[in-house]
Design an enzyme around this catalytic site. Structure first.
Site: not given
Ligand SMILES: *Cc1c(COP(=O)(O)O)cnc(C)c1O
Length: 418
Positions: A277, A279, A346
């Protein structure tokens, strides 16, 4: 050396059409990176990347990643609805949320998403919300304590603190959740854990994999359930600083493969699919926040005021995060000026850089703030009545499309009761 994925002439042409500030994404870089990830895990037939939507919740990006074989990792109602509207449904979605309202489980179930449960109490809660437990279900593990990888390349240490993180279940709760889910009819089980964030080490995923693979073998023996997937979640980082070494995704894939062979294949569990997963790793380097120097100020320090602010990129203000800055057209000029590069909020923490050595900045210069493709625009907010910027996509043929327009004052006022 960090180099922007556009040059000054290109950027001036883009800025002539779309006023600064804006977030610009690089389709080419995103695709190439997604392909490298896929290749690194191609030894696992069930491997799937579920892009963490919260990092960059922008439909054009989700669709582009879909073309590269990625699903979506959603954690809220809006993220589920966005995935659905992008044509991403069913097991192309993992719903990894916590403190989850019933209606979100209902939508996730309705879409056929793989639901990842954050807590033991969620088993009954989910059953009440959707009237059953799904056949395929995942549980999130939290081993507690401190997670370390010790010293890694170039002396960077990976350390995180699962023991004080709100996520996941204890080891005992995990066994209980699996038994309970099995008794209620679940057939395919998965394990998920996220133990460290933004890791710069090829060892994070393999180390996490070893923990989860051993756990899977134990849990399968102990509870008799059929574990069919393991979700390594996010956490592979990117080098925000120019001197930091990048992760080598091929080496990471190979490290996980070795752990898989040693632990899962040996235990007769060679059919387990791996999920990710990611990101940040998927998007951060392929986004720039583009802004223009609009003011300079000389008091006790030297300030450059730009037309972006923390509302466009919260990480420096929120975490003191480093984001590299390139002054366009001055890539080779000496960095002989010390600046605070600031926005107009600000709030004194509205600084993209503090005491940063940069080339002399002239008013009107375009600045690229690097590595803003993930947790950049998505963390935007409206403090001080600032409007969220546009998001633009630079295509592989050099053309640019607007994939989210900038907010207008009408958007800002649209929820007001006058
Ligand atoms: C934020 C998150 C990710 C992604 O994390 P990265 O650091 O962006 O790779 C994956 N799974 C869950 C459940 C998350 O909360």
């Amino acid at each position: 050396m960090k180099k922007p994925f556009v040059d000054k002439a290109q950027l001036e042409a883009i800025a002539a059409q779309y006023p600064t500030p804006f977030h610009l994404y690089d389709e080419h870089g995103i695709r190439e990176n997604a392909r490298r990830l896929r290749a690194a895990f191609s030894w696992n037939p069930g491997f799937r990347e579920y892009f963490a939507v919260k990092a960059t919740p922008t439909p054009a990006i989700l669709k582009l990643l879909k073309e590269e074989g990625c699903g979506c990792d959603c954690s809220s109602l809006a993220e589920l609805l966005m995935a659905e509207r992008c044509g991403i449904t069913g097991e192309d979605i993992v719903f990894s949320s916590n403190d989850t309202p019933a209606e979100e489980f209902q939508l996730a179930h309705q879409l056929g998403a793989i639901i990842n449960l954050d807590d033991l109490t969620m088993v009954d809660y989910l059953e009440r919300a959707i009237g059953c437990v799904p056949e395929k279900v995942c549980c999130r593990y939290n081993p507690g304590g401190i997670f370390t990888l010790g010293q890694t390349r170039e002396g960077f240490q990976v350390m995180d603190d699962p023991g004080s993180a709100k996520y996941g279940m204890t080891r005992d709760q995990l066994s209980e959740a699996f038994r309970l889910l099995a008794a209620k009819g679940a057939k395919e089980f998965g394990i998920h854990a996220f133990l460290a964030s933004n890791t710069l080490s090829n060892e994070y995923y393999p180390t996490l994999a070893r923990i989860l693979f051993r756990l899977a073998v134990e849990l399968q023996e102990e509870t008799g359930v059929h574990i069919t997937f393991i979700d390594l979640s996010g956490g592979i980082g990117v080098p925000y600083r120019p001197e930091q070494p990048a992760n080598d995704i091929a080496a990471i894939g190979e490290g996980v493969r070795q752990a898989y062979e040693e632990i899962l294949v040996s235990a007769g569990m060679g059919d387990v699919a791996l999920y990710a997963e990611l990101g940040r790793f998927m998007l951060a380097p392929y986004g720039h926040l583009v802004t223009r120097a609009i003011h300079e100020k000389h008091i006790y320090k030297e300030y450059i005021g730009v037309d972006a602010c923390a509302c466009d990129l919260m990480r420096p203000a929120m975490y003191g995060a480093y984001h590299h800055i390139t002054v366009m057209g001055k890539e080779d000029a000496p960095c002989d000026h010390r600046y605070d590069v600031v926005g107009g909020l600000c709030e004194n923490n509205d600084k993209f850089a503090i005491d940063r050595m940069l080339p002399k900045i002239d008013l009107g210069d375009l600045l690229v703030i690097h590595d803003t493709g993930a947790h950049g625009h998505s963390m935007g907010y409206n403090y001080n009545g600032r409007l969220r910027s546009a998001e633009l996509l630079l295509h592989e043929d050099g053309s640019v499309t607007c994939i989210r327009r900038a907010e207008t004052i009408e958007d800002y006022f649209s929820t007001v009761v006058w």
